[in-house]
Design an enzyme around this catalytic site. Structure first.
Site, PDB file in Angstrom:
ATOM      1  N   GLU A  26       0.818  -1.225   0.000  1.00 41.98           N
ATOM      2  CA  GLU A  26       0.000   0.000   0.000  1.00 41.98           C
ATOM      3  C   GLU A  26       0.846   1.266   0.000  1.00 41.98           C
ATOM      4  O   GLU A  26       0.728   2.135   0.868  1.00 41.98           O
ATOM      5  CB  GLU A  26      -0.982  -0.056   1.177  1.00 41.98           C
ATOM      6  CG  GLU A  26      -1.878  -1.279   1.101  1.00 41.98           C
ATOM      7  CD  GLU A  26      -2.838  -1.438   2.264  1.00 41.98           C
ATOM      8  OE1 GLU A  26      -2.962  -0.524   3.091  1.00 41.98           O
ATOM      9  OE2 GLU A  26      -3.458  -2.517   2.367  1.00 41.98           O
ATOM     10  N   ASN A  75       2.288  -4.779  -3.272  1.00 40.01           N
ATOM     11  CA  ASN A  75       0.894  -5.170  -3.056  1.00 40.01           C
ATOM     12  C   ASN A  75       0.057  -3.930  -2.747  1.00 40.01           C
ATOM     13  O   ASN A  75       0.505  -3.038  -2.010  1.00 40.01           O
ATOM     14  CB  ASN A  75       0.857  -6.145  -1.857  1.00 40.01           C
ATOM     15  CG  ASN A  75      -0.481  -6.793  -1.618  1.00 40.01           C
ATOM     16  OD1 ASN A  75      -1.095  -7.324  -2.526  1.00 40.01           O
ATOM     17  ND2 ASN A  75      -0.961  -6.717  -0.375  1.00 40.01           N
ATOM     18  N   HIS A 129     -10.121  -6.255  -2.555  1.00 44.06           N
ATOM     19  CA  HIS A 129     -11.168  -5.993  -1.553  1.00 44.06           C
ATOM     20  C   HIS A 129     -12.300  -5.231  -2.253  1.00 44.06           C
ATOM     21  O   HIS A 129     -12.150  -4.053  -2.581  1.00 44.06           O
ATOM     22  CB  HIS A 129     -10.629  -5.171  -0.379  1.00 44.06           C
ATOM     23  CG  HIS A 129      -9.622  -5.891   0.465  1.00 44.06           C
ATOM     24  ND1 HIS A 129      -9.929  -7.026   1.194  1.00 44.06           N
ATOM     25  CD2 HIS A 129      -8.313  -5.644   0.691  1.00 44.06           C
ATOM     26  CE1 HIS A 129      -8.846  -7.440   1.838  1.00 44.06           C
ATOM     27  NE2 HIS A 129      -7.850  -6.635   1.548  1.00 44.06           N
ATOM     28  N   GLU A 182      -5.929 -10.703  -1.760  1.00 50.34           N
ATOM     29  CA  GLU A 182      -6.762 -10.501  -0.560  1.00 50.34           C
ATOM     30  C   GLU A 182      -8.254 -10.427  -0.906  1.00 50.34           C
ATOM     31  O   GLU A 182      -8.989  -9.607  -0.407  1.00 50.34           O
ATOM     32  CB  GLU A 182      -6.332  -9.232   0.185  1.00 50.34           C
ATOM     33  CG  GLU A 182      -4.854  -9.178   0.528  1.00 50.34           C
ATOM     34  CD  GLU A 182      -4.468  -7.964   1.337  1.00 50.34           C
ATOM     35  OE1 GLU A 182      -5.366  -7.283   1.880  1.00 50.34           O
ATOM     36  OE2 GLU A 182      -3.264  -7.677   1.458  1.00 50.34           O
ATOM     37  N   ASP A 241     -11.992 -10.345  -1.125  1.00 50.73           N
ATOM     38  CA  ASP A 241     -13.254 -10.508  -0.403  1.00 50.73           C
ATOM     39  C   ASP A 241     -14.222  -9.473  -0.975  1.00 50.73           C
ATOM     40  O   ASP A 241     -13.809  -8.488  -1.574  1.00 50.73           O
ATOM     41  CB  ASP A 241     -13.122 -10.412   1.124  1.00 50.73           C
ATOM     42  CG  ASP A 241     -12.439  -9.157   1.641  1.00 50.73           C
ATOM     43  OD1 ASP A 241     -11.905  -9.204   2.763  1.00 50.73           O
ATOM     44  OD2 ASP A 241     -12.438  -8.124   0.941  1.00 50.73           O
TER      45      ASP A 241
HETATM   46  O1  G3I Z   1      -3.124  -8.183  18.536  1.00 51.46           O
HETATM   47  C1  G3I Z   1      -4.052  -7.271  19.135  1.00 51.46           C
HETATM   48  C2  G3I Z   1      -4.561  -7.852  20.436  1.00 51.46           C
HETATM   49  O2  G3I Z   1      -3.476  -7.956  21.366  1.00 51.46           O
HETATM   50  C3  G3I Z   1      -5.644  -6.936  20.998  1.00 51.46           C
HETATM   51  O3  G3I Z   1      -6.182  -7.516  22.176  1.00 51.46           O
HETATM   52  C4  G3I Z   1      -6.751  -6.787  19.954  1.00 51.46           C
HETATM   53  C5  G3I Z   1      -7.885  -5.917  20.428  1.00 51.46           C
HETATM   54  O4  G3I Z   1      -7.589  -4.593  20.197  1.00 51.46           O
HETATM   55  O5  G3I Z   1      -6.184  -6.193  18.754  1.00 51.46           O
HETATM   56  C6  G3I Z   1      -5.214  -7.044  18.193  1.00 51.46           C
HETATM   57  O6  G3I Z   1      -4.692  -6.448  17.030  1.00 51.46           O
HETATM   58  C7  G3I Z   1      -5.598  -6.460  15.916  1.00 51.46           C
HETATM   59  C8  G3I Z   1      -4.922  -7.180  14.757  1.00 51.46           C
HETATM   60  O7  G3I Z   1      -5.742  -7.121  13.573  1.00 51.46           O
HETATM   61  C9  G3I Z   1      -4.626  -8.639  15.085  1.00 51.46           C
HETATM   62  O8  G3I Z   1      -5.828  -9.312  15.334  1.00 51.46           O
HETATM   63  C10 G3I Z   1      -5.856  -5.010  15.517  1.00 51.46           C
HETATM   64  O9  G3I Z   1      -6.603  -4.380  16.544  1.00 51.46           O
HETATM   65  C11 G3I Z   1      -6.655  -4.965  14.218  1.00 51.46           C
HETATM   66  O10 G3I Z   1      -6.761  -3.627  13.741  1.00 51.46           O
HETATM   67  C12 G3I Z   1      -5.910  -5.760  13.140  1.00 51.46           C
HETATM   68  O11 G3I Z   1      -6.722  -5.757  11.979  1.00 51.46           O
HETATM   69  C13 G3I Z   1      -6.060  -6.257  10.802  1.00 51.46           C
HETATM   70  C14 G3I Z   1      -5.902  -5.092   9.818  1.00 51.46           C
HETATM   71  O12 G3I Z   1      -5.269  -5.583   8.614  1.00 51.46           O
HETATM   72  C15 G3I Z   1      -5.064  -3.988  10.395  1.00 51.46           C
HETATM   73  O13 G3I Z   1      -5.051  -2.914   9.480  1.00 51.46           O
HETATM   74  C16 G3I Z   1      -6.951  -7.316  10.178  1.00 51.46           C
HETATM   75  O14 G3I Z   1      -7.027  -8.446  11.023  1.00 51.46           O
HETATM   76  C17 G3I Z   1      -6.379  -7.737   8.818  1.00 51.46           C
HETATM   77  O15 G3I Z   1      -7.298  -8.583   8.136  1.00 51.46           O
HETATM   78  C18 G3I Z   1      -6.125  -6.515   7.937  1.00 51.46           C
HETATM   79  O16 G3I Z   1      -5.503  -6.955   6.771  1.00 51.46           O
HETATM   80  C19 G3I Z   1      -5.113  -5.917   5.844  1.00 51.46           C
HETATM   81  C20 G3I Z   1      -3.893  -6.406   5.112  1.00 51.46           C
HETATM   82  O17 G3I Z   1      -2.865  -6.707   6.029  1.00 51.46           O
HETATM   83  C21 G3I Z   1      -3.447  -5.386   4.086  1.00 51.46           C
HETATM   84  N1  G3I Z   1      -4.531  -5.095   3.159  1.00 51.46           N
HETATM   85  C22 G3I Z   1      -5.761  -4.626   3.818  1.00 51.46           C
HETATM   86  C23 G3I Z   1      -6.236  -5.672   4.821  1.00 51.46           C
HETATM   87  C24 G3I Z   1      -7.519  -5.227   5.464  1.00 51.46           C
HETATM   88  O18 G3I Z   1      -7.306  -4.078   6.230  1.00 51.46           O
END
Ligand code: G3I
Length: 353
Positions: free
Chosen positions: A169, A210, A246, A275, A277
């Protein structure tokens, strides 16, 4: 982590969503065998017929805690991508101190199931550890920190990563480079440096850039095309472009995706849908689900019609664990796990609801 519910999607629903369009798309793409063979029992087997790996992002907590999720992640797909556990905040929460444990478990899982691994991601503006985002490092120190992180991570997984999302990105939708800590402090050269360092650390890994909203021909995908053209002219070791995919049913599917992907293919670059969906305004209904199936079909056909498109990865196969509801209020069902109508999968397996 949300508790698994009955709504956890088995591969049957993913297969049912993707199998019909995969079968048709493969049969009509010229990449598969001419007859429409619906005997393939998994998405991975279907994809193999077209020389394509079918992958999924993997939530490693679900993998550890949900047997049904784990079984389907193992059986349906021929590649996996860590949804979060290879990101900077996950592996280097403290400067210079690495925790590879969760990522190593996924790599071991993939190896045990004959799956390849898409590494995600060495360099992003998001999910950076606090020690980095709060430090306000000078340019030289930041560059050294970035080089060390990329080198250490690529070296740790050396020989175990098929394709790395090296830079994730880097662009804004208008085609300008994203205003990030990397661009502000290091200038646009950070992108080429990231690829050089990754290649130095793991010369055999395929190195991808990506991004999202680059499915069709637009300012962003054209700017990316111009960048990768320059990088190739400078002999920067870049191998491919990851098109995230996406989508949302309220926006038109990118019907010009094949024409767009051909532009990268013509440069000799590999491509991948990384990715996929397709989110739906909730509550989802048959109209939304039909539009969703069209979205997946358009993405898959774009890949199948592109000579060097090597992988079609969905960003998860269960809405129970999807990132969408917590990001897009009022939207969800992006992985179709709540689909309870429509054709039963040709493999005769039942839906989950
Ligand atoms: O690890 C912490 C945990 O310790 C905490 O208790 C919990 C509650 O706040 O948060 C956890 O972190 C989360 C992380 O995912 C792991 O689960 C973050 O809050 C959450 O924001 C994060 O979201 C991820 C997101 O990227 C972040 O921008 C999504 O799962 C993931 O699917 C998403 O994937 C991205 C790709 O990497 C790049 N392309 C876009 C795609 C969608 O945003």
């Amino acid at each position: 982590m949300r508790k698994p519910t009955k709504a956890v999607l088995t591969g049957a629903a993913v297969a049912a969503l993707l199998v019909p369009c995969t079968v048709n798309a493969v049969a009509n793409s010229g990449r598969g065998r001419p007859h429409q063979d619906t005997s393939a029992t998994t998405l991975g087997a279907l994809g193999k017929r077209a020389g394509l790996r079918i992958g999924t992002a993997v939530d490693t907590s679900a993998l550890a805690e949900d047997a049904s999720y784990r079984a389907r992640a193992a059986s349906e797909f021929t590649s996996v991508t860590p949804e979060n556990v290879m990101k900077w905040d996950a592996v280097e929460g403290q400067r210079g101190r690495y925790d590879w444990s969760e990522a190593d478990k996924l790599v071991d899982f993939a190896r045990a199931n004959g799956q390849l691994v898409r590494g995600h991601t060495l360099l992003w503006h998001n999910q950076l550890p606090g020690w980095l985002t709060t430090a306000d490092l000078g340019a030289d120190e930041l560059r050294a920190v970035l080089r060390k992180h990329i080198t250490d991570e690529a070296r740790h997984f050396k020989g175990r990563i098929w394709q790395w999302d090296v830079v994730n990105e880097a662009f804004d939708d208008d085609g300008t480079l994203r205003d990030s800590i990397w661009l502000r402090k290091l200038g646009p050269g950070y992108i080429a440096d990231a690829f050089r360092w990754a290649h130095e650390a793991d010369p055999k890994a395929k190195l991808f850039i990506n991004d999202y909203n680059i499915e069709g021909v637009n300012a962003k995908s054209t700017a990316l095309l111009e960048l990768v053209t320059r990088l190739r002219e400078q002999h920067v070791p870049i191998d491919g472009v990851g098109i995230q995919g996406h989508l949302a049913v309220q926006y038109n599917a990118p019907h010009d995706i094949a024409a767009n992907m051909k532009r990268f293919d013509d440069l000799g670059l590999e491509t991948a849908i990384t990715e996929a969906d397709v989110r739906i305004p909730m509550p989802s209904d048959s109209t939304g689900q039909e539009a969703q199936a069209e979205g997946y079909d358009v993405l898959l056909r774009g890949c199948l019609l592109t000579r060097r498109c090597t992988d079609f990865t969905v960003w998860g196969f269960s809405d129970t664990y999807s990132w969408v509801p917590s990001t897009f209020e009022g939207e969800g069902a992006a992985t179709s796990s709540t689909r309870t109508t429509g054709p039963s999968p040709p493999t005769g397996r039942s839906w989950t609801t």
